[in-house]
Design a protein around this motif. Structure first.
Motif, short mmCIF file in Angstrom:
data_model
loop_
_atom_site.label_atom_id
_atom_site.label_comp_id
_atom_site.label_asym_id
_atom_site.label_seq_id
_atom_site.Cartn_x
_atom_site.Cartn_y
_atom_site.Cartn_z
N MET A 1 -14.45 15.53 -0.39
CA MET A 1 -12.84 15.74 -0.77
C MET A 1 -12.63 14.65 -1.53
SD MET A 1 -10.07 17.53 1.71
CE MET A 1 -9.52 15.84 1.89
N SER A 2 -11.97 15.03 -2.83
CA SER A 2 -11.38 13.91 -3.68
C SER A 2 -9.82 14.07 -3.59
CB SER A 2 -12.03 14.08 -4.97
OG SER A 2 -11.38 14.92 -5.61
N GLN A 3 -9.38 12.81 -3.33
CA GLN A 3 -7.86 13.10 -3.40
C GLN A 3 -7.29 12.24 -4.53
OE1 GLN A 3 -5.57 11.56 0.38
NE2 GLN A 3 -7.47 11.03 0.92
N LEU A 4 -6.10 12.81 -5.16
CA LEU A 4 -5.13 12.09 -6.32
C LEU A 4 -4.06 11.41 -5.17
CD1 LEU A 4 -4.40 11.13 -8.88
CD2 LEU A 4 -3.40 13.63 -8.94
N ARG A 14 8.89 -1.63 -2.48
CA ARG A 14 8.41 -1.07 -1.18
C ARG A 14 6.79 -1.12 -1.27
NH1 ARG A 14 11.64 3.72 -0.62
NH2 ARG A 14 13.62 3.04 -1.46
N ILE A 15 6.13 -0.52 -0.03
CA ILE A 15 4.82 -1.19 0.11
C ILE A 15 4.04 0.31 0.17
CG2 ILE A 15 4.92 -2.77 1.88
CD1 ILE A 15 4.36 -0.91 4.22
N ALA A 16 4.58 1.31 -0.69
CA ALA A 16 3.89 2.48 -1.06
C ALA A 16 2.45 2.27 -1.63
CB ALA A 16 4.85 3.48 -1.71
N LEU A 17 2.53 1.43 -2.80
CA LEU A 17 1.21 1.13 -3.66
C LEU A 17 0.21 0.56 -2.65
CD1 LEU A 17 -0.30 1.32 -6.03
CD2 LEU A 17 0.67 -0.76 -6.77
N GLU A 18 0.62 -0.32 -1.67
CA GLU A 18 0.14 -0.94 -1.01
C GLU A 18 -0.74 -0.10 0.02
OE1 GLU A 18 1.63 -4.58 0.76
OE2 GLU A 18 0.06 -4.88 2.21
N SER A 19 0.00 0.53 0.59
CA SER A 19 -0.58 1.47 1.64
C SER A 19 -1.49 2.49 1.22
CB SER A 19 0.97 2.25 2.28
OG SER A 19 0.33 2.77 3.63
N ALA A 20 -1.05 3.28 -0.22
CA ALA A 20 -1.83 4.03 -0.93
C ALA A 20 -3.41 3.34 -1.11
CB ALA A 20 -1.25 4.76 -2.02
N LYS A 22 -4.67 0.88 0.53
CA LYS A 22 -5.48 1.01 1.78
C LYS A 22 -5.91 1.90 2.41
CE LYS A 22 -2.76 -1.93 4.36
NZ LYS A 22 -1.69 -2.11 5.63
N HIS A 23 -5.42 3.18 1.85
CA HIS A 23 -5.78 4.61 2.62
C HIS A 23 -6.73 5.39 1.36
CE1 HIS A 23 -2.73 3.22 5.28
NE2 HIS A 23 -3.37 4.03 6.02
N LYS A 26 -13.36 5.35 -1.76
CA LYS A 26 -14.12 5.29 -2.86
C LYS A 26 -14.02 6.76 -3.68
CE LYS A 26 -18.72 3.21 -4.23
NZ LYS A 26 -18.21 2.27 -5.08
N GLY A 27 -13.85 6.53 -4.85
CA GLY A 27 -13.80 7.91 -5.74
C GLY A 27 -12.41 8.44 -6.02
N ASN A 28 -11.54 7.99 -5.11
CA ASN A 28 -10.19 8.47 -5.14
C ASN A 28 -9.50 8.05 -6.43
OD1 ASN A 28 -8.92 8.80 -1.66
ND2 ASN A 28 -10.64 9.97 -2.67
N ALA A 29 -8.19 8.61 -6.86
CA ALA A 29 -7.74 8.23 -8.08
C ALA A 29 -6.12 7.98 -7.57
CB ALA A 29 -7.67 9.37 -9.15
N ILE A 30 -5.44 6.80 -8.14
CA ILE A 30 -4.29 6.60 -7.89
C ILE A 30 -3.51 6.54 -9.33
CG2 ILE A 30 -2.64 4.84 -7.20
CD1 ILE A 30 -4.45 3.61 -5.02
N LEU A 31 -2.38 7.50 -9.29
CA LEU A 31 -1.59 7.67 -10.47
C LEU A 31 -0.07 6.84 -10.15
CD1 LEU A 31 -0.50 8.62 -12.98
CD2 LEU A 31 -0.30 11.04 -12.07
#
Lengths: 102, 135, 110
Positions: A1-4, A14-20, A22-23, A26-31
């Motif tokens: 499964m690949s997550q965006l 806020r800690i939203a980016l930090e938490s994203a 952390k969770h 490998k291979g996921n994308a953060i926008l």
């Protein structure tokens, strides 16, 4: 499964980016969108968190949100991809699941 | 006038992502009509409100950053920006809109409204205020 | 509400302020002024144009105190006073002139 993962909160508030990060695996994308785009800036207290994660995770940032906030593209961390709304749609279709870190 | 109070508007949020920044600016402009002693504080993500070069054309929102330049006309000319907040965001005074006012008591000389202060100085500014409105 | 000008209809709010600032033109300004029983003279236009320029630069319609001061600076002391401005716009220079200029009601006018 690949997550965006999408993040729309400033990492300096806020800690939203930090938490994203952390969770994300490998291979996921953060926008980064809306106030989340401050996370793409070089030289902030939180820039290191992003550069450290760039080996495993690909990062994207919403160009129109950067412009709205007066953040010049030259100030974006090297390796983060700047995209527009069409690019957002493409990213969503390329991933199985989209998770919003609100 | 002995009933003039020192008002401090504290701005801690980035613009556009939430409504706080715009709301604060509107309250400041409305409040300016009451001829109180008004000062603005920008700290934490609030310093992002004052950055140059904002262009909201593609996100369909009103760019209200030019309105900060009108604050001098409204006799709001004490604008404190916290140095630690700028540093944490990789920003300097050069990244901020040049805000000025014309000093009536000095032959209308144009002067800078923004003063960069330390967190300790900001704490003292807050302590010296009669009314604090936080956004 | 709506206003008919030269065969075109423009939308206004319930107080007569234009909904869309971009639709403004001089004919619309004249029509709004007429509805307010005002004859637009050069002196009126001077204030209306000043307000439009102010809005373009600062994205707000200035409060009357600010308008008075700014007019005084730009057009001279004989015009930068409330007596002169109220003679031109009896229902309030900021409020009425902004309406004719196609701008929103000034911030601070409740």
């Amino acid at each position: 499964m690949s997550q965006l993962h999408t993040v729309n909160k400033s990492p300096l508030e806020r800690i939203a980016l930090e938490s994203a990060i952390k969770h994300a695996v490998k291979g996921n994308a953060i926008l980064m969108i809306e106030d989340g785009v401050y996370g793409a800036m070089q030289g902030t207290q939180k820039s290191g968190m992003v550069t450290d994660a760039m080996g495993d995770i690909s990062f994207y940032v919403m160009g129109p949100d950067l412009k709205a906030r007066g953040i010049d593209e030259a100030r974006i961390i090297d390796g983060i991809n700047i995209i527009d709304y069409n690019g957002f749609v493409t990213l969503v279709t390329e991933h199985d699941v989209t998770q919003s870190w609100l | 006038m002995s009933d003039v109070k020192k008002f401090l508007y504290v701005n801690r949020k980035a613009p556009y992502g939430t409504i706080y920044a715009l709301e604060s600016l509107e309250v400041v402009l409305i409040g300016a009509a009451f001829e109180q002693d008004v000062a603005l504080a920008f700290l934490d993500d609030g310093v992002f409100q004052l950055t140059k070069g904002q262009d909201t054309g593609e996100v369909g929102m009103k760019n209200f950053s030019p309105t900060y330049k009108a604050l001098g006309d409204y006799d709001v000319n004490k604008i404190y920006v916290e140095k630690e907040s700028l540093d944490a965001r990789g920003l300097t005074l050069d990244d901020l809109l040049p805000l000025t006012y014309e000093d009536e008591d000095d032959d209308w000389a144009e002067k800078d409204s923004i003063k960069v202060v330390s967190a300790a100085e900001m704490a003292e500014i807050m302590e010296q205020s009669d009314v604090i409105l936080s956004f | 509400m709506a206003l008919e000008v030269g065969g075109k209809t423009v939308e206004t709010d319930e107080e007569g302020y234009l909904e869309n600032r971009d639709e403004w033109n001089m004919d619309i300004a004249k029509a709004i002024a007429e509805a307010e029983n005002l004859d637009m003279t050069d002196n009126h236009w001077e204030v209306v144009n000043f307000l439009r320029e102010y809005y373009d630069e600062y994205q707000i319609a200035p409060a009357v105190r600010v308008l008075t001061k700014a007019i005084g600076k730009k057009l001279g002391k004989d015009k930068g006073n409330s007596k002169y401005l109220y003679e031109l716009f009896p229902y309030g220079p900021a409020k009425q002139a902004c309406k004719i200029a196609g701008l929103p009601k000034p911030t601070g006018c409740v």
